[in-house]
Write an enzyme that holds these catalytic residues in place. Structure first.
Site, mmCIF file in Angstrom:
data_model
loop_
_atom_site.group_PDB
_atom_site.id
_atom_site.type_symbol
_atom_site.label_atom_id
_atom_site.label_comp_id
_atom_site.label_asym_id
_atom_site.label_seq_id
_atom_site.Cartn_x
_atom_site.Cartn_y
_atom_site.Cartn_z
ATOM 1 N N GLY A 1 0.365 -41.110 34.453
ATOM 2 C CA GLY A 1 0.226 -39.662 34.453
ATOM 3 C C GLY A 1 -1.094 -39.324 35.110
ATOM 4 N N HIS A 2 -1.042 -38.849 36.346
ATOM 5 C CA HIS A 2 -2.281 -38.536 37.054
ATOM 6 C C HIS A 2 -2.493 -37.029 37.047
ATOM 7 C CE1 HIS A 2 -2.234 -42.624 39.362
ATOM 8 N NE2 HIS A 2 -2.366 -42.740 38.065
ATOM 9 N N ASP B 1 -6.019 -44.007 32.444
ATOM 10 C CA ASP B 1 -6.509 -42.648 32.148
ATOM 11 C C ASP B 1 -7.970 -42.452 32.503
ATOM 12 O OD1 ASP B 1 -3.967 -42.178 30.999
ATOM 13 O OD2 ASP B 1 -4.656 -43.056 29.116
ATOM 14 N N GLN C 1 -2.426 -46.907 35.912
ATOM 15 C CA GLN C 1 -2.956 -47.611 34.739
ATOM 16 C C GLN C 1 -4.359 -48.164 35.065
ATOM 17 O OE1 GLN C 1 0.594 -48.651 35.575
ATOM 18 N NE2 GLN C 1 1.002 -46.787 34.447
ATOM 19 N N LYS D 1 -8.384 -41.325 37.763
ATOM 20 C CA LYS D 1 -8.259 -41.800 39.148
ATOM 21 C C LYS D 1 -7.670 -40.725 40.056
ATOM 22 C CE LYS D 1 -5.654 -45.143 37.616
ATOM 23 N NZ LYS D 1 -5.873 -45.024 36.173
HETATM 24 P P1 IMP Z 1 4.333 -49.377 29.296
HETATM 25 O O1 IMP Z 1 3.624 -49.367 30.600
HETATM 26 O O2 IMP Z 1 5.070 -48.089 28.995
HETATM 27 O O3 IMP Z 1 5.183 -50.589 29.100
HETATM 28 O O4 IMP Z 1 3.206 -49.466 28.138
HETATM 29 C C1 IMP Z 1 2.405 -50.622 27.943
HETATM 30 C C2 IMP Z 1 0.998 -50.245 27.515
HETATM 31 O O5 IMP Z 1 0.337 -49.636 28.596
HETATM 32 C C3 IMP Z 1 0.939 -49.249 26.348
HETATM 33 O O6 IMP Z 1 -0.200 -49.521 25.570
HETATM 34 C C4 IMP Z 1 0.764 -47.910 27.063
HETATM 35 O O7 IMP Z 1 0.136 -46.950 26.238
HETATM 36 C C5 IMP Z 1 -0.125 -48.336 28.218
HETATM 37 N N1 IMP Z 1 0.019 -47.473 29.386
HETATM 38 C C6 IMP Z 1 1.035 -47.456 30.270
HETATM 39 N N2 IMP Z 1 0.813 -46.542 31.224
HETATM 40 C C7 IMP Z 1 -0.369 -45.986 30.960
HETATM 41 C C8 IMP Z 1 -1.175 -44.997 31.617
HETATM 42 O O8 IMP Z 1 -0.838 -44.449 32.670
HETATM 43 N N3 IMP Z 1 -2.360 -44.702 31.016
HETATM 44 C C9 IMP Z 1 -2.783 -45.319 29.880
HETATM 45 N N4 IMP Z 1 -2.080 -46.250 29.247
HETATM 46 C C10 IMP Z 1 -0.882 -46.587 29.780
#
Ligand code: IMP
Length: 428
Positions: free
Chosen positions: A40-41, A13, A227, A16
């Site tokens: 989520g971009h 977040d 991420q 990017k």
């Molecule tokens: P997962 O990717 O859904 O398995 O989540 C694993 C961890 O990564 C959790 O703490 C999510 O909140 C975090 N996470 C996954 N994708 C994002 C993102 O795009 N932005 C921020 N945190 C993320």
């Protein structure tokens, strides 16, 4: 060689998408190479806001080719919705997007498993995933026997394989508390995914061959990380991480393009820190300032809507990820959010059991115990959202940027003062 990577330096977040969107006009191809529907971009163009999950941010720039590489896990339903919503807004999606036939596919059983795990895990241990089935899908990819790549959806044994995997998943998951295995019906899932496969067919192909040809032909390629580096499955705050290599190391593995083809890495960080989900966060603020940052920065998840945890800039963490991801320059985002704080605390080192350290601990238990050592920087108490050049910034904001560059060990090349394209300052 003309390839550039944009990598998040915190827990995701970092905005990017905005940087990728700004740069795409100079590139021929934009590539997503890891992550999936968890990303989520948000990209703001004029008065329009676009929220992208799988589709590379280059889609908003005409003439750019958008590639989803083998390292991405694709949720076809989400992707198709995303494509439709772009088309509804007159953004063309057709020959300008290529999905790797090697990319793995997310299925309902991945979501059933992700949800069951989240519901059955005690608070302090809960990763707090996005519930998009990302971890289970990557696990199946590594486990191999229950995995589907996009190309598998077009094979004659697709129906039979779905049948076999659904049976296996029901057996495996039936011992799990809260696993809604009754919702898994092989015939229904096959019919649904066959439909998705047909709709996605025009986009699916060998993206690795395409990209290798592109770099050989001297095309300019931009790699868009999802991420952030601290969520990297190998190098992040394990186990509170995502399922992919979200640091700079993931670019080559996830796209198929050798690392030697990249000549510039831009690290994107916020001027403060946020995190969604569980896991240690040394500089987290539970006070008024934390709440203020959340409200001013609209710090709510793009994918899940969850409020983000907020805190001060952690130079120990960002120095680690800047080196790990091999960045050349920093793009520091959301400077406007800090505009009216009387003073700003930056974490310059950690205290671990009475010892001052500057390295980022590898074990989550150590990271939980560290106490941030702060340096206090005076606020600048002036709205910077209209600043166009470095000269428009108050001296306090310039001093803040300079101190961050010094602590992280890389220059700040871009400072962002708001969500719009125009609210971006190229620093000298
Ligand atoms: P997962 O990717 O859904 O398995 O989540 C694993 C961890 O990564 C959790 O703490 C999510 O909140 C975090 N996470 C996954 N994708 C994002 C993102 O795009 N932005 C921020 N945190 C993320």
């Amino acid at each position: 060689m003309p390839a550039t990577c944009v990598i998040g330096l915190q827990w995701g977040d970092e905005a990017k998408g905005k940087i990728v969107d700004l740069l795409t006009a100079q590139f021929d191809v934009v590539v997503r190479y890891q992550g999936g529907a968890n990303a989520g971009h948000t990209v703001v163009v004029g008065d329009q806001t676009y929220k992208l999950h799988h589709v590379p941010s280059g889609i908003l720039n005409p003439g750019v080719m958008n590639v989803v590489g083998p390292g991405v896990v694709v949720n076809p339903a989400t992707l198709l919705k995303e494509i439709q919503s772009l088309l509804d807004r007159q953004i063309p999606v057709g020959g300008n997007m290529l999905l790797s036939d090697r990319a793995h596919v997310g299925f309902p059983w991945h979501i059933v498993e992700d949800q069951a795990r989240n519901e059955s895990t005690a608070d302090g241990e809960n990763i707090g995933t996005t519930l998009r089935g990302i971890g289970p899908c990557y696990r199946d990819k590594v486990g191999r026997s229950h995995a589907f790549r996009l190309g598998d959806l077009y094979r004659p044994d697709f129906r039979e394989k779905v049948q076999r995997v659904v049976e296996a998943k029901k057996t495996l998951l039936s011992g799990w508390k809260n696993a809604r295995v009754d919702s898994l019906d092989a015939a229904e899932i096959h019919a649904e995914y066959h439909g998705y496969a047909e709709r996605l067919r025009p986009f699916v192909g060998d993206s690795t061959a395409y990209l290798l040809d592109a770099v050989e032909a001297g095309k300019r390629v931009l790699f868009e990380g999802a991420q952030g580096s601290l969520l990297d499955v190998d190098h992040g705050t394990y186990p509170f991480v995502t399922g992919s290599n979200s640091s700079g190391g993931g670019v080559s593995a996830g796209s198929g393009v050798p690392g030697r083809c990249s000549n510039q890495v831009i690290g994107v960080a916020k001027a403060y820190t946020t995190r969604v989900g569980g896991g240690p966060f040394p500089t987290e603020l539970h006070d008024e300032t934390g709440v203020r940052i959340r409200e001013l920065g609209r710090e709510y998840g793009t994918t899940t809507g969850r409020p983000r945890r907020c805190g001060g800039f952690d130079a120990v963490a960002v120095r680690y990820t800047a080196r790990l991801s091999g960045i050349d320059v920093i793009s520091l985002m959301m400077m406007d959010v800090l505009s009216h704080l009387p003073e700003i605390k930056v974490c310059v080192a950690y205290d671990l059991d009475g010892q001052r350290i500057r390295h980022f601990p590898s074990h989550v238990d150590d990271l939980r115990r560290v106490k941030p050592i702060y340096e206090t920087i005076p606020g600048w108490n002036q709205d910077v959202s209209g600043a166009k050049t470095a000269a428009d910034l108050p001296s306090g904001a310039k001093a803040y940027l300079a101190r961050i560059a010094e602590l992280v060990g890389r220059p700040v090349a871009i400072a962002s003062v708001g969500p719009g394209r125009a609210q971006t300052i190229m620093m000298e």
